[in-house]
Design a protein around this motif. Structure first.
Motif, PDB file in Angstrom:
ATOM      1  N   UNK A   1       0.810  -1.211   0.000  1.00 34.30           N
ATOM      2  CA  UNK A   1       0.000   0.000   0.000  1.00 34.30           C
ATOM      3  C   UNK A   1       0.843   1.261   0.000  1.00 34.30           C
ATOM      4  N   UNK A   2       0.175   2.392  -0.116  1.00 33.26           N
ATOM      5  CA  UNK A   2       0.856   3.684  -0.064  1.00 33.26           C
ATOM      6  C   UNK A   2       0.257   4.480   1.081  1.00 33.26           C
ATOM      7  N   UNK A   3       0.963   4.625   2.182  1.00 33.02           N
ATOM      8  CA  UNK A   3       2.247   4.005   2.484  1.00 33.02           C
ATOM      9  C   UNK A   3       2.051   2.527   2.842  1.00 33.02           C
ATOM     10  N   UNK A   4       3.138   1.744   2.769  1.00 32.46           N
ATOM     11  CA  UNK A   4       3.029   0.331   3.134  1.00 32.46           C
ATOM     12  C   UNK A   4       2.564   0.185   4.582  1.00 32.46           C
ATOM     13  N   UNK A   5       1.775  -0.843   4.837  1.00 35.26           N
ATOM     14  CA  UNK A   5       1.297  -1.110   6.188  1.00 35.26           C
ATOM     15  C   UNK A   5       1.690  -2.504   6.618  1.00 35.26           C
ATOM     16  N   UNK A   6       1.661  -2.734   7.918  1.00 28.02           N
ATOM     17  CA  UNK A   6       1.979  -4.055   8.454  1.00 28.02           C
ATOM     18  C   UNK A   6       0.834  -5.005   8.104  1.00 28.02           C
ATOM     19  N   UNK A   7       1.176  -6.181   7.628  1.00 28.41           N
ATOM     20  CA  UNK A   7       0.184  -7.176   7.219  1.00 28.41           C
ATOM     21  C   UNK A   7      -0.682  -7.597   8.398  1.00 28.41           C
ATOM     22  N   UNK A   8      -1.979  -7.553   8.182  1.00 29.84           N
ATOM     23  CA  UNK A   8      -2.971  -8.013   9.149  1.00 29.84           C
ATOM     24  C   UNK A   8      -3.914  -8.954   8.396  1.00 29.84           C
ATOM     25  N   UNK A   9      -3.838 -10.260   8.665  1.00 25.68           N
ATOM     26  CA  UNK A   9      -4.643 -11.213   7.904  1.00 25.68           C
ATOM     27  C   UNK A   9      -6.144 -11.090   8.143  1.00 25.68           C
ATOM     28  N   UNK A  10      -6.546 -10.318   9.145  1.00 31.29           N
ATOM     29  CA  UNK A  10      -7.975 -10.152   9.410  1.00 31.29           C
ATOM     30  C   UNK A  10      -8.554  -8.919   8.710  1.00 31.29           C
ATOM     31  N   UNK A  11      -7.687  -8.096   8.119  1.00 39.17           N
ATOM     32  CA  UNK A  11      -8.126  -6.867   7.454  1.00 39.17           C
ATOM     33  C   UNK A  11      -8.379  -7.157   5.978  1.00 39.17           C
ATOM     34  N   UNK A  12      -9.638  -7.116   5.564  1.00 44.99           N
ATOM     35  CA  UNK A  12     -10.000  -7.401   4.171  1.00 44.99           C
ATOM     36  C   UNK A  12      -9.985  -6.155   3.288  1.00 44.99           C
ATOM     37  N   UNK A  13      -9.773  -4.982   3.859  1.00 41.83           N
ATOM     38  CA  UNK A  13      -9.871  -3.741   3.074  1.00 41.83           C
ATOM     39  C   UNK A  13      -8.574  -3.452   2.324  1.00 41.83           C
ATOM     40  N   UNK A  14      -8.717  -2.843   1.164  1.00 43.53           N
ATOM     41  CA  UNK A  14      -7.566  -2.342   0.427  1.00 43.53           C
ATOM     42  C   UNK A  14      -6.831  -3.345  -0.442  1.00 43.53           C
ATOM     43  N   UNK A  15      -7.267  -4.583  -0.520  1.00 40.89           N
ATOM     44  CA  UNK A  15      -6.569  -5.559  -1.344  1.00 40.89           C
ATOM     45  C   UNK A  15      -7.036  -5.436  -2.783  1.00 40.89           C
ATOM     46  N   UNK A  16      -6.104  -5.539  -3.704  1.00 47.73           N
ATOM     47  CA  UNK A  16      -6.435  -5.352  -5.113  1.00 47.73           C
ATOM     48  C   UNK A  16      -7.022  -6.618  -5.726  1.00 47.73           C
ATOM     49  N   UNK A  17      -7.869  -6.400  -6.692  1.00 49.11           N
ATOM     50  CA  UNK A  17      -8.397  -7.514  -7.470  1.00 49.11           C
ATOM     51  C   UNK A  17      -8.526  -7.031  -8.898  1.00 49.11           C
ATOM     52  N   UNK A  18      -8.579  -7.963  -9.796  1.00 50.39           N
ATOM     53  CA  UNK A  18      -8.703  -7.605 -11.193  1.00 50.39           C
ATOM     54  C   UNK A  18      -9.076  -8.806 -12.020  1.00 50.39           C
ATOM     55  N   UNK A  19      -9.204  -8.616 -13.318  1.00 47.44           N
ATOM     56  CA  UNK A  19      -9.586  -9.721 -14.182  1.00 47.44           C
ATOM     57  C   UNK A  19      -8.494 -10.786 -14.222  1.00 47.44           C
ATOM     58  N   UNK A  20      -8.916 -11.999 -14.495  1.00 46.45           N
ATOM     59  CA  UNK A  20      -7.967 -13.117 -14.537  1.00 46.45           C
ATOM     60  C   UNK A  20      -8.006 -13.792 -15.903  1.00 46.45           C
ATOM     61  N   UNK A  21      -7.824 -12.992 -16.926  1.00 44.11           N
ATOM     62  CA  UNK A  21      -7.664 -13.519 -18.263  1.00 44.11           C
ATOM     63  C   UNK A  21      -8.921 -13.639 -19.095  1.00 44.11           C
ATOM     64  N   UNK A  22     -10.051 -13.338 -18.533  1.00 48.90           N
ATOM     65  CA  UNK A  22     -11.307 -13.417 -19.280  1.00 48.90           C
ATOM     66  C   UNK A  22     -12.211 -12.257 -18.858  1.00 48.90           C
ATOM     67  N   UNK A  23     -13.086 -11.853 -19.754  1.00 52.86           N
ATOM     68  CA  UNK A  23     -14.034 -10.777 -19.468  1.00 52.86           C
ATOM     69  C   UNK A  23     -14.929 -11.158 -18.295  1.00 52.86           C
ATOM     70  N   UNK A  24     -15.236 -10.186 -17.454  1.00 54.24           N
ATOM     71  CA  UNK A  24     -16.175 -10.359 -16.340  1.00 54.24           C
ATOM     72  C   UNK A  24     -15.690 -11.362 -15.291  1.00 54.24           C
ATOM     73  N   UNK A  25     -14.379 -11.387 -15.048  1.00 56.00           N
ATOM     74  CA  UNK A  25     -13.813 -12.266 -14.023  1.00 56.00           C
ATOM     75  C   UNK A  25     -13.104 -11.435 -12.964  1.00 56.00           C
ATOM     76  N   UNK A  26     -12.794 -12.055 -11.849  1.00 55.55           N
ATOM     77  CA  UNK A  26     -12.142 -11.361 -10.754  1.00 55.55           C
ATOM     78  C   UNK A  26     -11.212 -12.313 -10.007  1.00 55.55           C
ATOM     79  N   UNK A  27     -10.103 -11.751  -9.513  1.00 57.52           N
ATOM     80  CA  UNK A  27      -9.119 -12.522  -8.759  1.00 57.52           C
ATOM     81  C   UNK A  27      -8.370 -11.560  -7.833  1.00 57.52           C
TER      82      UNK A  27
END
Length: 150
Positions: free
Chosen positions: A45-71
């Motif tokens: 992140x900007x700025x980088x933050x300490x990893x917290x495995x319980x925090x679901x906010x701010x993680x990136x996702x995007x298409x995975x090789x096909x239209x209308x997909x997410x990863x």
């Protein structure tokens, strides 16, 4: 290109899990290595933050090789000298083998002064795990299963 050095090709089949489930699994894979290796791991992140495995906010996702997909993609790093990167690679390799994963390796290049080496595990539905180590730091990347957007 994906984080594992390959072309983005959609999986033959898509996961039926929800976005939340795939994010939770990607975070759990990352947390597994954080616990194994210890130390403080930072997200990209900007700025980088300490990893917290319980925090679901701010993680990136995007298409995975096909239209209308997410990863989801989780990237963590430790930017600190590593005395023996090969030992760290072997520690993670053995851990993944105990979990039943098939591990492939990228590097090190014969001329690499930092001994950069990466190991990768391919998982179902386009998911994957990656760990790299060099004399200048370590990185963890996990990609969740590819899903059709809901």
């Amino acid at each position: 290109m994906n984080d594992f050095g390959g072309a983005i090709v959609p999986p033959a089949e898509f996961s039926t899990k929800t976005d939340v489930q795939t994010l939770d699994e990607a975070l759990a894979h990352a947390d597994d290595l954080v616990r194994l290796l210890g130390g403080e791991w930072l997200n990209a992140g900007v700025p980088p933050g300490v990893f917290d495995p319980t925090d679901r906010s701010g993680w990136s996702s995007g298409p995975c090789g096909a239209h209308n997909t997410n990863q989801y993609a989780i990237f963590l790093q430790q930017v600190a000298p590593v005395a023996d990167p090969t030992a760290k690679i072997e520690q993670v390799r053995e851990h993944w083998k105990r979990l039943g994963y098939q591990v492939r390796q990228i590097g090190p290049a014969e001329t690499s002064k930092t001994m950069f080496t990466e190991i990768v595990v391919d998982l179902p539905f386009g998911a994957g795990l990656s760990f790299n180590a060099s004399t200048t730091g370590m990185g963890i990347t996990t990609e969740g299963e590819c899903v059709i957007k809901q």
